[in-house]
Write a protein that holds these residues in place. Sequence first.
Motif, PDB file in Angstrom:
ATOM      1  N   ARG A  20       3.656  62.111   8.341  1.00 13.00           N
ATOM      2  CA  ARG A  20       3.125  63.191   9.184  1.00 13.00           C
ATOM      3  C   ARG A  20       2.156  62.663  10.237  1.00 13.00           C
ATOM      4  NH1 ARG A  20      -2.017  64.963   6.956  1.00 13.00           N
ATOM      5  NH2 ARG A  20      -2.226  64.084   4.880  1.00 13.00           N
ATOM      6  N   GLU A  21       1.629  61.451  10.020  1.00 14.07           N
ATOM      7  CA  GLU A  21       0.774  60.833  11.057  1.00 14.07           C
ATOM      8  C   GLU A  21       1.616  60.086  12.086  1.00 14.07           C
ATOM      9  OE1 GLU A  21      -1.382  58.397   8.292  1.00 14.07           O
ATOM     10  OE2 GLU A  21      -3.189  59.606   8.558  1.00 14.07           O
ATOM     11  N   ARG A  22       2.945  60.197  11.962  1.00 12.79           N
ATOM     12  CA  ARG A  22       3.894  59.505  12.847  1.00 12.79           C
ATOM     13  C   ARG A  22       3.718  57.989  12.764  1.00 12.79           C
ATOM     14  NH1 ARG A  22       4.857  64.404  14.718  1.00 12.79           N
ATOM     15  NH2 ARG A  22       6.633  64.664  16.100  1.00 12.79           N
ATOM     16  N   ARG A  23       3.429  57.546  11.568  1.00 13.66           N
ATOM     17  CA  ARG A  23       3.300  56.109  11.348  1.00 13.66           C
ATOM     18  C   ARG A  23       4.658  55.556  10.931  1.00 13.66           C
ATOM     19  NH1 ARG A  23       1.693  53.840   6.832  1.00 13.66           N
ATOM     20  NH2 ARG A  23       0.982  55.814   6.004  1.00 13.66           N
ATOM     21  N   GLN A  24       5.079  54.480  11.588  1.00 11.74           N
ATOM     22  CA  GLN A  24       6.384  53.905  11.276  1.00 11.74           C
ATOM     23  C   GLN A  24       6.411  53.382   9.849  1.00 11.74           C
ATOM     24  OE1 GLN A  24       9.575  50.604  12.784  1.00 11.74           O
ATOM     25  NE2 GLN A  24       7.573  50.557  13.714  1.00 11.74           N
ATOM     26  N   VAL A  25       7.456  53.665   9.116  1.00  9.01           N
ATOM     27  CA  VAL A  25       7.592  53.197   7.734  1.00  9.01           C
ATOM     28  C   VAL A  25       8.950  52.532   7.570  1.00  9.01           C
ATOM     29  CG1 VAL A  25       6.028  54.782   6.551  1.00  9.01           C
ATOM     30  CG2 VAL A  25       8.305  55.553   7.155  1.00  9.01           C
ATOM     31  N   LYS A  26       9.015  51.645   6.572  1.00 10.04           N
ATOM     32  CA  LYS A  26      10.267  50.945   6.323  1.00 10.04           C
ATOM     33  C   LYS A  26      11.116  51.798   5.395  1.00 10.04           C
ATOM     34  CE  LYS A  26      11.621  46.349   5.209  1.00 10.04           C
ATOM     35  NZ  LYS A  26      11.402  45.503   4.098  1.00 10.04           N
ATOM     36  N   ILE A  27      12.180  52.333   5.930  1.00 10.81           N
ATOM     37  CA  ILE A  27      13.099  53.148   5.132  1.00 10.81           C
ATOM     38  C   ILE A  27      14.347  52.304   4.814  1.00 10.81           C
ATOM     39  CG2 ILE A  27      14.529  55.238   5.135  1.00 10.81           C
ATOM     40  CD1 ILE A  27      12.390  56.406   7.145  1.00 10.81           C
ATOM     41  N   SER A  28      14.806  51.566   5.806  1.00 11.12           N
ATOM     42  CA  SER A  28      15.973  50.695   5.617  1.00 11.12           C
ATOM     43  C   SER A  28      15.579  49.458   4.814  1.00 11.12           C
ATOM     44  CB  SER A  28      16.499  50.222   6.976  1.00 11.12           C
ATOM     45  OG  SER A  28      16.857  51.305   7.770  1.00 11.12           O
ATOM     46  N   GLY A  29      16.548  48.890   4.099  1.00 14.48           N
ATOM     47  CA  GLY A  29      16.357  47.587   3.463  1.00 14.48           C
ATOM     48  C   GLY A  29      16.932  46.504   4.371  1.00 14.48           C
ATOM     49  N   SER A  30      16.927  45.257   3.895  1.00 15.55           N
ATOM     50  CA  SER A  30      17.320  44.138   4.762  1.00 15.55           C
ATOM     51  C   SER A  30      18.781  44.244   5.213  1.00 15.55           C
ATOM     52  CB  SER A  30      17.062  42.805   4.061  1.00 15.55           C
ATOM     53  OG  SER A  30      17.712  42.807   2.820  1.00 15.55           O
ATOM     54  N   GLU A  31      19.651  44.708   4.325  1.00 16.71           N
ATOM     55  CA  GLU A  31      21.075  44.817   4.697  1.00 16.71           C
ATOM     56  C   GLU A  31      21.258  45.869   5.794  1.00 16.71           C
ATOM     57  OE1 GLU A  31      25.368  45.822   2.643  1.00 16.71           O
ATOM     58  OE2 GLU A  31      23.651  45.601   1.305  1.00 16.71           O
ATOM     59  N   ASP A  32      20.489  46.946   5.693  1.00 16.94           N
ATOM     60  CA  ASP A  32      20.633  47.986   6.721  1.00 16.94           C
ATOM     61  C   ASP A  32      20.050  47.520   8.055  1.00 16.94           C
ATOM     62  OD1 ASP A  32      21.660  50.598   7.399  1.00 16.94           O
ATOM     63  OD2 ASP A  32      19.560  51.070   7.848  1.00 16.94           O
ATOM     64  N   PHE A  33      18.905  46.819   8.023  1.00 20.17           N
ATOM     65  CA  PHE A  33      18.361  46.286   9.282  1.00 20.17           C
ATOM     66  C   PHE A  33      19.354  45.325   9.937  1.00 20.17           C
ATOM     67  CE2 PHE A  33      13.970  47.550   7.796  1.00 20.17           C
ATOM     68  CZ  PHE A  33      13.707  48.397   8.874  1.00 20.17           C
ATOM     69  N   GLU A  34      20.074  44.585   9.108  1.00 22.42           N
ATOM     70  CA  GLU A  34      21.116  43.673   9.620  1.00 22.42           C
ATOM     71  C   GLU A  34      22.228  44.482  10.318  1.00 22.42           C
ATOM     72  OE1 GLU A  34      23.091  39.964   9.996  1.00 22.42           O
ATOM     73  OE2 GLU A  34      21.003  40.492   9.637  1.00 22.42           O
TER      74      GLU A  34
END
Length: 234
Positions: A20-34
Amino acid sequence: MRPYVFVNLAMSADGKISTRERRQVKISGSEDFERVDLIKADADGIMVGIGTVLADNPSLTVKSARRKGERKAAGREENPARIVVDSMARTPVDADILVKGSGKRIVAVSAAAPAGRVDALKERAEVVVAGEQTVDLAALMEALAGIGIRRLMVEGGGTLIWGLFQAGLVDELRTYVGSVVIGGSGAPTPADGEGFLAESEFPRLTLTGVERIDDGVLLTWQVKKEEGDRSLRG
Ligand SMILES: NC(=O)C1=CN([C@@H]2O[C@H](COP(=O)(O)OP(=O)(O)OC[C@H]3O[C@@H](n4cnc5c(N)ncnc54)[C@H](O)[C@@H]3O)[C@@H](O)[C@H]2O)C=CC1
Ligand SMILES: Nc1nc(O)c(N)c(N[C@@H]2O[C@H](COP(=O)(O)O)[C@@H](O)[C@H]2O)n1
């Protein structure tokens, strides 16, 4: 004519794309970032809204050296054209998107953007004026097609994605659902803005892919086309 527009986003299991603070969070794992890097490397352009630039300061560069090399070998820039939708020209001139990596940058502003800010941005980016108070997304798409952008990846955020759906400018939606819960009634979702009211207005989707990646799932949808749509085919 307009580019083929595909939205790629990552949301939590409860449907949020950041806190809600519009802070970027890691939702994807390494395979998805790839996977994201691969589809980015295949695109002619990658677009975000100014809200994402101010919240995350993304570079939107292709991360893999091999893929950058493949792009160069094919006579393309190392990175796709990076585009910010920014009605009032608020993009900081030292934003990562403007200073990191090589390749074209485009900032799309409205006619209401302050001239001084527009001039400052022109030092680092091509500025496209489309729309009076806010960026006219359909006009912007025509301009992007005119400079050779055929496949356009949109990363977000929720306000821009909503604007694109409202204007009937989305061809494909790729939603990665990750294994976290973010919560918060005010946390951004994949399509924010005003929202549709009538069922007849809802964009209709056809599910074309379901794939397990990391500890989440990638859902791919095609948007059912409206009469007279002038999208380039992906
Ligand atoms: N998880 C994910 O995949 C992603 C998450 N995000 C998150 O999204 C949040 C940012 O999203 P938002 O605040 O919604 O900002 P946004 O990135 O969607 O930018 C919205 C802004 O674009 C401008 N704009 C100009 N013309 C417009 C038009 N015709 N239609 C719509 N917008 C127009 C307006 O100034 C508007 O406020 C951040 O918290 C970021 O972390 C962003 C990208 C991907
Ligand atoms: N696919 C995806 N998964 C996540 O977990 C994310 N947090 C995001 N965020 C998007 O990636 C941008 C960062 O890009 P750079 O690494 O700086 O090139 C960020 O702004 C969001 O658009 N995406």
